[in-house]
Write an enzyme that holds these catalytic residues in place. Structure first.
Site, PDB file in Angstrom:
ATOM      1  N   SER A 286     -96.177  82.081 -19.699  1.00 39.09           N
ATOM      2  CA  SER A 286     -95.087  81.266 -19.208  1.00 39.09           C
ATOM      3  C   SER A 286     -94.210  81.827 -17.962  1.00 39.09           C
ATOM      4  O   SER A 286     -93.203  81.478 -17.594  1.00 39.09           O
ATOM      5  CB  SER A 286     -94.162  81.154 -20.469  1.00 39.09           C
ATOM      6  OG  SER A 286     -94.719  80.505 -21.425  1.00 39.09           O
TER       7      SER A 286
ATOM      8  N   ASN B 225     -92.230  73.780 -23.940  1.00 36.97           N
ATOM      9  CA  ASN B 225     -93.208  73.815 -22.969  1.00 36.97           C
ATOM     10  C   ASN B 225     -93.353  72.429 -22.151  1.00 36.97           C
ATOM     11  O   ASN B 225     -93.450  72.402 -21.032  1.00 36.97           O
ATOM     12  CB  ASN B 225     -94.460  74.227 -23.320  1.00 36.97           C
ATOM     13  CG  ASN B 225     -94.843  75.487 -23.636  1.00 36.97           C
ATOM     14  OD1 ASN B 225     -94.713  76.620 -22.892  1.00 36.97           O
ATOM     15  ND2 ASN B 225     -94.802  75.783 -25.136  1.00 36.97           N
TER      16      ASN B 225
END
Length: 382
Positions: A99, A193
């Protein structure tokens, strides 16, 4: 559909692991020689901490890079880079950075805001008309800012069935849209996400170029990140020297090698590969203002509290802030999770220190990741 190379990750692994986490922890002490006169030099706190992660937390391999001011970066390793051959962990080896990719995506979006091509507080509908429609989901009511700050209410596509294979970004979005919105846009913050899949699609629509090409042109080449890249479709490998990544389904299961895998399920939210030193450089130059205009950097640092990332944590636009335990103000970074790899790091607010640590599996015990985060903070504070 592209031909797949050997995969060892079962579907459930992908759904569980691509979630950024930030935490706090403790360090282990060294061992002294019998007499002070002949004592061996004591490893510094970073080396002690990496050794403890391997010894006490069951992590196969760990590596770190720490920079202070303009002094030369120090690299550290512990454990092994390959459980089968016992090969050493490569110094400053490449890892899947998970991430941390979000910060790269957010930076490109904010560059386009600075160029007048994206309205940060404009609706997603302006750029992707009709794309966001679902149960409680309406792109006319979600702004670009809310995407980058995880306040859109979009459900995470990793809640769905995401078996190992190649994915187009629209595949991931379609999976997310099967679920009801988590909340109304702007009501609160929840990490998803899906927000960054949509942000990546906006970049492509506005520029007419692949997101990977824009990240490469606007960030990687601009500041000379020599070991950072966005894997091409179908590329399951890691190009340069790297420790192997491992994963286990349950605490008592054996570690499985998941180094080679299709990373497309992460795309704008987590697909990229880098090194600790490159990540230190990226976050340092970002916070120094070398990638964004002052107005856009200021917007990036406007945060909302996110207790799920740890005490005092706050989320800006693809950027996380946390307080330093030594009273040195805040540090900024992101962190990333990807099957086989965990990365944590950051840069002090005054830019005087940067540290990044990578480990080669996500430990079953959450306390181990707190130890990793605690070691980052210790490195920044010392």
């Amino acid at each position: 559909m592209r031909k797949q190379v050997r995969q060892t990750v079962r579907p459930s692994r992908h759904r569980k692991v691509l979630v950024a986490a930030m935490a706090v922890g403790a360090l282990a002490t060294g061992v002294l020689a019998p007499t002070a006169a002949f004592a061996a030099p004591k490893p510094d706190i970073v080396q002690q901490g990496l050794d403890a992660l391997v010894r006490d937390d069951g992590i196969p391999g760990a590596l770190a890079t720490v920079e202070k001011g303009h002094s030369r970066a120090r690299n550290y390793t512990a454990g092994v880079g390959d459980l089968a051959t016992k090969a050493k962990v490569p110094v400053d080896g490449q890892v899947r950075m998970g991430s941390n990719t979000k910060t790269f995506t957010a930076t490109v979006v904010l560059q386009l805001v600075g160029e007048g091509k994206i309205d940060l507080d404009g609706p997603v509908e302006t750029y992707l008309p009709g794309l966001l429609r679902g149960d409680g989901i309406d792109g006319r009511k979600i702004t670009v800012r809310q995407l980058l700050q995880h306040t859109s209410g979009l459900p995470d596509y990793l809640k769905g069935d995401v078996p190992p294979r190649y994915y187009e970004p629209r595949d991931l979005l379609d999976t997310a849209l099967k679920f009801k919105a988590d909340f109304a846009p702007g009501d609160r913050s929840k990490y998803s996400n899906t927000n960054y899949i949509v942000a990546g699609l906006i970049v492509q629509r506005v520029t007419g170029r692949p997101l990977s090409a824009e990240i490469d042109r606007r960030i990687v080449k601009r500041i000379g990140l020599r070991h950072t890249y966005f894997p091409a479709p179908g590329d399951l490998t890691i190009r340069e020297p790297h420790p192997k990544g491992y994963y286990r389904d349950t605490p008592d299961a054996p570690l499985g090698d998941v180094t080679e895998t299709d990373p497309s399920f992460g795309w704008a939210a987590g697909q990229m590969i880098s090194t600790n030193s490159d990540l230190n450089r990226f976050f340092s130059e970002l916070l120094h203002g070398d990638l964004l205009r002052p107005a856009q950097l200021a917007e990036m640092k406007k945060t909302v509290p996110v207790d799920y990332l740890g005490p005092g944590a706050a989320y800006g636009l693809g950027l996380v802030s946390k307080p330093l335990p030594c009273g040195g103000g805040l540090y900024w970074g992101h962190g990333g999770s990807f099957p086989g790899y965990e990365t944590r790091g950051g840069v002090t607010e005054d830019g005087s220190a940067a540290a990044n640590i990578a480990v080669t599996n996500r430990p079953a015990d959450p306390a181990a990741m707190k130890h990793v985060e605690g070691l980052v903070e210790a490195a920044l504070c010392r």
